[in-house]
Design a protein around this motif. Structure first.
Motif, short mmCIF file in Angstrom:
data_model
loop_
_atom_site.label_atom_id
_atom_site.label_comp_id
_atom_site.label_asym_id
_atom_site.label_seq_id
_atom_site.Cartn_x
_atom_site.Cartn_y
_atom_site.Cartn_z
N MET A 1 0.77 -1.14 -0.09
CA MET A 1 0.06 0.10 -0.13
C MET A 1 0.89 1.19 -0.02
O MET A 1 1.86 1.22 0.51
CB MET A 1 -1.00 0.11 1.08
CG MET A 1 -1.94 0.90 1.03
SD MET A 1 -2.75 1.17 2.87
CE MET A 1 -3.13 -0.31 2.93
N PHE A 2 0.30 2.51 -0.47
CA PHE A 2 1.08 3.52 -0.80
C PHE A 2 0.47 4.62 0.02
O PHE A 2 -0.57 4.68 0.40
CB PHE A 2 0.71 4.12 -2.10
CG PHE A 2 1.21 5.44 -2.41
CD1 PHE A 2 0.56 6.46 -2.45
CD2 PHE A 2 2.70 5.60 -2.55
CE1 PHE A 2 0.72 7.69 -2.65
CE2 PHE A 2 3.15 7.19 -2.92
CZ PHE A 2 2.23 8.07 -3.07
N ALA A 58 -6.76 1.63 -2.40
CA ALA A 58 -7.47 2.44 -3.70
C ALA A 58 -6.54 3.57 -3.95
O ALA A 58 -6.36 3.71 -5.09
CB ALA A 58 -8.77 2.85 -3.11
N TYR A 59 -5.78 4.27 -3.13
CA TYR A 59 -5.12 5.29 -3.34
C TYR A 59 -3.78 5.03 -4.09
O TYR A 59 -3.41 5.58 -4.96
CB TYR A 59 -4.87 6.15 -2.22
CG TYR A 59 -4.09 7.31 -2.36
CD1 TYR A 59 -4.53 8.40 -2.89
CD2 TYR A 59 -2.95 7.56 -1.59
CE1 TYR A 59 -3.69 9.66 -3.32
CE2 TYR A 59 -2.11 8.87 -1.66
CZ TYR A 59 -2.65 9.67 -2.46
OH TYR A 59 -1.93 11.08 -2.62
N ALA A 60 -3.28 3.85 -3.54
CA ALA A 60 -2.04 3.31 -3.88
C ALA A 60 -2.19 3.02 -5.34
O ALA A 60 -1.50 3.38 -6.48
CB ALA A 60 -1.63 1.95 -3.09
N TYR A 64 0.17 4.87 -7.92
CA TYR A 64 1.09 4.11 -8.74
C TYR A 64 0.75 4.13 -10.30
O TYR A 64 1.72 4.18 -11.05
CB TYR A 64 1.13 2.66 -8.08
CG TYR A 64 1.78 2.63 -6.98
CD1 TYR A 64 2.58 3.42 -6.29
CD2 TYR A 64 1.83 1.30 -6.23
CE1 TYR A 64 3.16 3.42 -5.04
CE2 TYR A 64 2.27 1.24 -4.99
CZ TYR A 64 2.94 2.04 -4.36
OH TYR A 64 3.66 2.17 -3.04
N SER A 65 -0.50 4.21 -10.64
CA SER A 65 -0.77 4.43 -12.01
C SER A 65 -0.33 5.57 -12.60
O SER A 65 0.24 5.63 -13.58
CB SER A 65 -2.22 4.12 -12.10
OG SER A 65 -2.82 3.13 -11.71
N LEU A 66 -0.42 6.71 -11.73
CA LEU A 66 0.27 8.15 -12.25
C LEU A 66 1.78 8.01 -12.34
O LEU A 66 2.29 8.54 -13.24
CB LEU A 66 -0.33 9.08 -11.41
CG LEU A 66 -1.79 9.45 -11.29
CD1 LEU A 66 -1.98 10.41 -10.18
CD2 LEU A 66 -2.29 9.70 -12.65
N PHE A 67 2.42 7.25 -11.23
CA PHE A 67 3.79 7.37 -11.27
C PHE A 67 4.38 6.28 -12.51
O PHE A 67 5.30 6.68 -13.03
CB PHE A 67 4.39 6.62 -10.01
CG PHE A 67 4.07 7.30 -8.59
CD1 PHE A 67 3.60 8.63 -8.83
CD2 PHE A 67 4.33 6.81 -7.29
CE1 PHE A 67 3.46 9.28 -7.64
CE2 PHE A 67 4.28 7.30 -6.31
CZ PHE A 67 3.84 8.94 -6.43
N THR A 86 2.24 -3.26 -9.38
CA THR A 86 2.09 -3.27 -8.16
C THR A 86 0.72 -2.68 -7.88
O THR A 86 -0.14 -3.00 -6.93
CB THR A 86 2.90 -2.11 -7.34
OG1 THR A 86 4.25 -2.89 -7.67
CG2 THR A 86 2.71 -2.51 -5.75
N ALA A 87 0.16 -1.63 -8.66
CA ALA A 87 -1.02 -0.95 -8.50
C ALA A 87 -2.17 -2.01 -8.73
O ALA A 87 -3.11 -2.10 -8.07
CB ALA A 87 -0.93 0.07 -9.68
#
Length: 319
Positions: A1-2, A58-60, A64-67, A86-87
């Protein structure tokens, strides 16, 4: 998780039903992961932990998709693939299993009522307040975006109300799905100055990420029950929440940085989840006899440790 290391994680937990139905099929028809099935009503603090896990996962997925997109822009496709894989784990395994255990997905009508309640709050209260505060603090861009999203959430609520009438009475039709106005999120500094605006953006980002994830779960359930029109409405709304609302907020928040910085943020967040957050949830679940949930939290902690190691390895290769 992020967890984004420069902002406080705002919990804003919603009450969840204790019953746990079978996990829905994943988007695209892939089977869900084997669940840690709960055989008894879960303790309130366990449900609180599961709600926090869902919001964080969900935030991760969203971050991560944006990263990943930024890594691709920087000519680092291997890192982009790592962020994306990972996302997918965070969304399609960790979040979905927590949702199944917590009983987040109900009947189509119950899911619509849950969404109507959330969209009404965001339309009438949250985003209007955020807009007023941002304008008072001189963050005009944020005020304008919050006001626009408030209007959108009102439209979503109205569409869900119409869908609920169709679903429960058979009268009328489910509205056509929304089409997201996709916003690109390149690396950049925050475009807001006030600490209150930054905190409100963080709250909004987590809320939009969770709405996207839940609506995709609701879409899978609608398809399973043969209501393809409702499934399309859920999917279209989920796309707006992620690719338009969250993305616009991410631009203002300066969520995406250089890939090196994004990797450092991911390492720190995953390490914290692996060593502190999930072990704490596991201890609390064990203490109240929620053994299946405790096992889920321990297994997820182990996954996050592996994610942290993979991100650290990718970061080392860039030095």
């Amino acid at each position: 998780m992020f967890r984004h290391s420069t902002r406080m994680f705002i919990a804003g937990l919603c009450a969840l039903a204790a019953a746990a139905p079978a996990a829905p099929a994943l988007a695209g028809g892939a089977p869900p992961p084997a669940p840690h099935t709960a055989t008894r009503a879960l303790h309130t603090q366990t449900l609180t932990g599961l709600a926090a896990a869902m919001k964080g996962e969900a935030y991760a997925y969203a971050a991560y998709s944006l990263f990943a997109a930024e890594a691709d822009r920087q000519g680092l496709p291997a890192v982009g693939r790592l962020f994306l894989s990972t996302a997918q784990t965070e969304l399609n395994e960790h979040l979905r299993e927590a949702a199944a255990m917590a009983g987040t997905v109900g009947s189509n009508a119950a899911n619509l009522r849950q969404a109507i309640s959330g969209e009404t709050y965001e339309h009438q209260v949250m985003y209007r307040r955020f807009a007023e505060q941002a304008r008072a603090d001189g963050d005009v861009q944020a005020a304008n975006l919050f006001s626009e999203i408030a209007v959108d959430e009102g439209r979503h609520r109205d569409a869900f109300r119409t869908a609920l009438t169709s679903t429960t009475t058979g009268r009328g039709t489910v509205p056509a799905p929304w089409k997201a106005d996709v916003v690109s999120v390149p690396a950049g500094l925050p475009k807001v100055k006030a600490a209150r605006t930054k905190a409100n953006l963080d709250t909004a980002l987590h809320g939009e990420a969770l709405a996207h994830a839940k609506y995709m779960l609701f879409a899978a359930h609608a398809r399973q029950t043969g209501n393809t029109a409702l499934a399309r409405l859920w999917e279209g709304t989920a796309a707006v929440e992620l690719h338009e609302h969250l993305a616009g907020e991410a631009v203002l928040a300066g969520l995406v940085h250089t890939t090196k910085t994004d990797l450092r943020t991911a390492v720190a967040g995953e390490h914290n989840e692996a060593t502190t957050v999930y072990p704490t949830f596991a201890e609390r679940a064990t203490a109240v006899g929620d053994t299946a949930a405790a096992r889920y939290f321990r297994d997820t902690a182990a996954d996050e440790a592996r994610h942290a190691a993979a991100f650290q390895k990718a970061l080392d290769r860039l030095h």
